[in-house]
Motif scaffolding. Sequence first.
Motif, PDB file in Angstrom:
ATOM      1  N   THR A  13      -5.511  30.861  -8.896  1.00 43.57           N
ATOM      2  CA  THR A  13      -6.086  29.980  -9.912  1.00 43.57           C
ATOM      3  C   THR A  13      -5.896  28.523  -9.520  1.00 43.57           C
ATOM      4  O   THR A  13      -6.821  27.719  -9.625  1.00 43.57           O
ATOM      5  CB  THR A  13      -5.459  30.247 -11.292  1.00 43.57           C
ATOM      6  OG1 THR A  13      -5.624  31.623 -11.618  1.00 43.57           O
ATOM      7  CG2 THR A  13      -6.105  29.394 -12.371  1.00 43.57           C
TER       8      THR A  13
ATOM      9  N   PHE B 155      -8.501  28.007  -6.510  1.00 42.24           N
ATOM     10  CA  PHE B 155      -9.944  28.138  -6.689  1.00 42.24           C
ATOM     11  C   PHE B 155     -10.525  27.410  -7.891  1.00 42.24           C
ATOM     12  O   PHE B 155     -11.681  26.992  -7.839  1.00 42.24           O
ATOM     13  CB  PHE B 155     -10.334  29.616  -6.723  1.00 42.24           C
ATOM     14  CG  PHE B 155     -10.252  30.257  -5.379  1.00 42.24           C
ATOM     15  CD1 PHE B 155     -11.165  29.930  -4.390  1.00 42.24           C
ATOM     16  CD2 PHE B 155      -9.259  31.166  -5.092  1.00 42.24           C
ATOM     17  CE1 PHE B 155     -11.094  30.499  -3.134  1.00 42.24           C
ATOM     18  CE2 PHE B 155      -9.176  31.748  -3.838  1.00 42.24           C
ATOM     19  CZ  PHE B 155     -10.096  31.415  -2.849  1.00 42.24           C
ATOM     20  N   LEU B 156      -9.789  27.217  -8.940  1.00 42.89           N
ATOM     21  CA  LEU B 156     -10.345  26.516 -10.097  1.00 42.89           C
ATOM     22  C   LEU B 156     -10.667  25.056  -9.762  1.00 42.89           C
ATOM     23  O   LEU B 156     -11.802  24.599  -9.970  1.00 42.89           O
ATOM     24  CB  LEU B 156      -9.412  26.639 -11.304  1.00 42.89           C
ATOM     25  CG  LEU B 156      -9.977  26.187 -12.640  1.00 42.89           C
ATOM     26  CD1 LEU B 156     -11.259  26.923 -12.985  1.00 42.89           C
ATOM     27  CD2 LEU B 156      -8.950  26.405 -13.733  1.00 42.89           C
TER      28      LEU B 156
ATOM     29  N   THR C  78     -13.550  24.794  -7.133  1.00 40.22           N
ATOM     30  CA  THR C  78     -14.852  25.133  -7.716  1.00 40.22           C
ATOM     31  C   THR C  78     -15.409  23.954  -8.493  1.00 40.22           C
ATOM     32  O   THR C  78     -16.581  23.589  -8.342  1.00 40.22           O
ATOM     33  CB  THR C  78     -14.732  26.364  -8.637  1.00 40.22           C
ATOM     34  OG1 THR C  78     -14.221  27.460  -7.886  1.00 40.22           O
ATOM     35  CG2 THR C  78     -16.075  26.741  -9.232  1.00 40.22           C
TER      36      THR C  78
ATOM     37  N   TYR D 241      -6.735  36.046 -13.781  1.00 36.76           N
ATOM     38  CA  TYR D 241      -7.396  34.746 -13.811  1.00 36.76           C
ATOM     39  C   TYR D 241      -7.631  34.211 -12.399  1.00 36.76           C
ATOM     40  O   TYR D 241      -8.641  33.568 -12.129  1.00 36.76           O
ATOM     41  CB  TYR D 241      -6.576  33.732 -14.616  1.00 36.76           C
ATOM     42  CG  TYR D 241      -6.431  34.119 -16.059  1.00 36.76           C
ATOM     43  CD1 TYR D 241      -7.540  34.185 -16.898  1.00 36.76           C
ATOM     44  CD2 TYR D 241      -5.190  34.445 -16.585  1.00 36.76           C
ATOM     45  CE1 TYR D 241      -7.415  34.555 -18.219  1.00 36.76           C
ATOM     46  CE2 TYR D 241      -5.047  34.814 -17.910  1.00 36.76           C
ATOM     47  CZ  TYR D 241      -6.162  34.868 -18.724  1.00 36.76           C
ATOM     48  OH  TYR D 241      -6.032  35.248 -20.033  1.00 36.76           O
ATOM     49  N   GLY D 242      -6.690  34.468 -11.515  1.00 34.37           N
ATOM     50  CA  GLY D 242      -6.845  34.029 -10.133  1.00 34.37           C
ATOM     51  C   GLY D 242      -7.976  34.751  -9.434  1.00 34.37           C
ATOM     52  O   GLY D 242      -8.779  34.136  -8.717  1.00 34.37           O
TER      53      GLY D 242
ATOM     54  N   SER E  15     -11.132  33.360 -10.830  1.00 36.23           N
ATOM     55  CA  SER E  15     -11.381  32.028 -10.271  1.00 36.23           C
ATOM     56  C   SER E  15     -11.958  32.129  -8.864  1.00 36.23           C
ATOM     57  O   SER E  15     -12.874  31.393  -8.501  1.00 36.23           O
ATOM     58  CB  SER E  15     -10.088  31.199 -10.232  1.00 36.23           C
ATOM     59  OG  SER E  15      -9.589  30.980 -11.515  1.00 36.23           O
TER      60      SER E  15
ATOM     61  N   VAL F 144     -15.586  33.361  -9.110  1.00 38.06           N
ATOM     62  CA  VAL F 144     -16.461  32.275  -9.572  1.00 38.06           C
ATOM     63  C   VAL F 144     -16.729  31.304  -8.432  1.00 38.06           C
ATOM     64  O   VAL F 144     -17.867  30.877  -8.208  1.00 38.06           O
ATOM     65  CB  VAL F 144     -15.857  31.546 -10.800  1.00 38.06           C
ATOM     66  CG1 VAL F 144     -16.594  30.242 -11.094  1.00 38.06           C
ATOM     67  CG2 VAL F 144     -15.866  32.457 -12.010  1.00 38.06           C
ATOM     68  N   PHE F 145     -15.693  30.958  -7.659  1.00 38.18           N
ATOM     69  CA  PHE F 145     -15.884  30.050  -6.527  1.00 38.18           C
ATOM     70  C   PHE F 145     -16.868  30.637  -5.527  1.00 38.18           C
ATOM     71  O   PHE F 145     -17.792  29.947  -5.072  1.00 38.18           O
ATOM     72  CB  PHE F 145     -14.557  29.733  -5.828  1.00 38.18           C
ATOM     73  CG  PHE F 145     -14.775  29.018  -4.526  1.00 38.18           C
ATOM     74  CD1 PHE F 145     -15.137  27.677  -4.524  1.00 38.18           C
ATOM     75  CD2 PHE F 145     -14.663  29.682  -3.321  1.00 38.18           C
ATOM     76  CE1 PHE F 145     -15.378  27.018  -3.329  1.00 38.18           C
ATOM     77  CE2 PHE F 145     -14.903  29.026  -2.126  1.00 38.18           C
ATOM     78  CZ  PHE F 145     -15.253  27.687  -2.128  1.00 38.18           C
TER      79      PHE F 145
END
Length: 176
Positions: A5, A8-9, A12, A152-153, A156, A159-160
Amino acid sequence: MDVLTHLFLPITVAYVVRPDLFPSPWYFALAVFAVLPDFDKLLGIPGLLHSVFTVGTIGLGVGLLERRFSGTTIYATVATVFLSSHLLLDLLDGGPVTFLYPIIETGVGLKNPTQIVFGDTVQDVAVHNPLQRVHTGATNSSREAYSLVNGYGILSALVFVTVYLGIESRRRYKDR
């Protein structure tokens, strides 16, 4: 918060906002700065790298190096934003984050205790603890465990990858 997380959050968000800052996939290596503050646990000095003083010092150092070798500070700014994103994510995750370490060793974090409680009937539904709470305390000095990966990681990271592939395919289509 887990490593994925933290990696990548922020990358992104940065890639969505400014894809031009990443002309090559190698520039994504800057995301390492988003994980750097957790190395204070490895050093055995919890809170040291979660301080605005340390983040500022590292950002300034990287900025001076970039200015010296390339004449710009664009990527030093990105690195500093990634460092700062770590503190923000830890704050939102409950912390405690020691923003003013070593002057003040007490950290702060936000707790999100909101729960929806279901009863036996539709009328028995209630929301408990609807407001965030500020939590203060000492940082966790335990060196026994650190969350590398959680849901969540993984989300993330997915999503990335989706955003990256979407932007790159649009870029290739536009270049035709």
